[in-house]
Design a protein around this motif. Structure first.
Motif, PDB file in Angstrom:
ATOM      1  N   LYS A  75      49.819  46.051   3.855  1.00  0.00           N
ATOM      2  CA  LYS A  75      50.799  47.115   3.656  1.00  0.00           C
ATOM      3  C   LYS A  75      50.331  48.375   4.371  1.00  0.00           C
ATOM      4  N   GLN A 127      49.447  52.171   4.266  1.00  0.00           N
ATOM      5  CA  GLN A 127      48.977  52.987   3.154  1.00  0.00           C
ATOM      6  C   GLN A 127      50.087  53.914   2.677  1.00  0.00           C
ATOM      7  N   GLY A 128      50.260  53.947   1.354  1.00  0.00           N
ATOM      8  CA  GLY A 128      51.294  54.766   0.762  1.00  0.00           C
ATOM      9  C   GLY A 128      52.631  54.072   0.633  1.00  0.00           C
ATOM     10  N   SER A 138      46.940  53.919   9.212  1.00  0.00           N
ATOM     11  CA  SER A 138      46.071  53.344   8.189  1.00  0.00           C
ATOM     12  C   SER A 138      46.829  52.281   7.401  1.00  0.00           C
ATOM     13  N   TYR A 139      46.144  51.173   7.149  1.00  0.00           N
ATOM     14  CA  TYR A 139      46.748  50.047   6.438  1.00  0.00           C
ATOM     15  C   TYR A 139      45.809  49.571   5.334  1.00  0.00           C
ATOM     16  N   THR A 140      46.366  48.788   4.424  1.00  0.00           N
ATOM     17  CA  THR A 140      45.590  48.223   3.316  1.00  0.00           C
ATOM     18  C   THR A 140      45.838  46.727   3.255  1.00  0.00           C
ATOM     19  N   SER A 161      41.217  45.280  -2.761  1.00  0.00           N
ATOM     20  CA  SER A 161      41.867  45.808  -1.564  1.00  0.00           C
ATOM     21  C   SER A 161      40.853  46.519  -0.679  1.00  0.00           C
ATOM     22  N   SER A 191      40.818  49.124   3.083  1.00  0.00           N
ATOM     23  CA  SER A 191      41.606  49.857   4.080  1.00  0.00           C
ATOM     24  C   SER A 191      41.048  49.628   5.475  1.00  0.00           C
ATOM     25  N   THR A 231      42.050  50.725   9.922  1.00  0.00           N
ATOM     26  CA  THR A 231      42.833  51.555  10.830  1.00  0.00           C
ATOM     27  C   THR A 231      43.297  50.734  12.019  1.00  0.00           C
TER      28      THR A 231
END
Length: 212
Positions: free
Chosen positions: A143, A145-146, A178-180, A196, A198, A200
């Motif tokens: 996903k 981020q956010g 940024s992703y998770t 999880s 994170s 980049t």
């Protein structure tokens, strides 16, 4: 004259066991609540061979205590509870009960991904280590981020020893940012764990090479 007779009152029995939390990590404390079918004057119990200091509640049929979780080997999925030496108010002793066990919380770790660029964005794979997940499947989601929207999904299988690696996902069609990655697994004891990490995405941006 005298005559003999036998008194055969019902002996107490353990009716239910409640763990709080319902599963626990090694070395952490768990609360144990024991419910019996009648009031007791004494009770004792062990979790993984360690004595649980039990306290009688206002309802004398309920006894509670806290104990740290210990296991014999790192591969154990559960730790056994033994309830014994419990006596009702007349001194009748109930049968030892070994039918309950506490699931041990498995662990799931994700190897740091760091920065992803054009060299691996199209076939990005994730990996890591785990305990008490041998032979089990894991699912993963990527996903931004956010955001709660799932952009990519995949799966992984845990090898003997706990190491795992995922199928590849293509995130080359996503914008830099940024992703998770969220990895979820359920082990043979039915305990689910989610972790999880994170990372980049930093693919090369387009550039203007010439104007005519």
């Amino acid at each position: 004259e005298s005559a003999s007779f036998t008194l055969a009152q019902a002996v107490p029995t353990l009716t239910s066991v409640t763990f709080n939390p319902t599963h626990q990590a090694i070395g952490q404390s768990v609360s144990v609540s024991l419910k019996f079918d009648k009031a007791l004057q004494a009770a004792s119990a062990e979790l993984g061979g360690k004595d649980i200091p039990l306290t009688q509640s206002a309802d004398a049929s309920v006894w509670t205590g806290n104990v740290d979780v210990l296991v014999a080997t790192s591969s154990d999925l559960t730790v056994d509870l033994v309830v014994k030496d419990y006596q009702d108010l007349s001194g009748n002793v109930g049968a030892q009960d070994s039918t309950h066990s506490l699931p041990i919380t498995p662990t799931l770790d994700i190897t740091s991904v760091g920065s992803v660029d054009g060299s691996n964005a199209a076939d990005l794979a994730f990996s890591g280590t785990s305990t008490r997940f041998d032979g089990q499947g894991l699912s993963l989601e990527v996903k931004a981020q956010g955001s709660e929207a799932v952009l990519k999904s995949g799966n992984a299988t845990v090898a003997s020893g706990g190491a795992w690696s995922s199928s590849t996902v293509d995130i080359s069609d996503q914008p830099n940012g940024s992703y998770t990655v969220i990895v979820t697994g359920t082990n043979a004891s039915g305990v689910q764990v989610t972790e999880s990490a994170s990372f980049t995405l930093a693919q090369a941006v387009p550039t203007l090479t010439s104007v005519t």
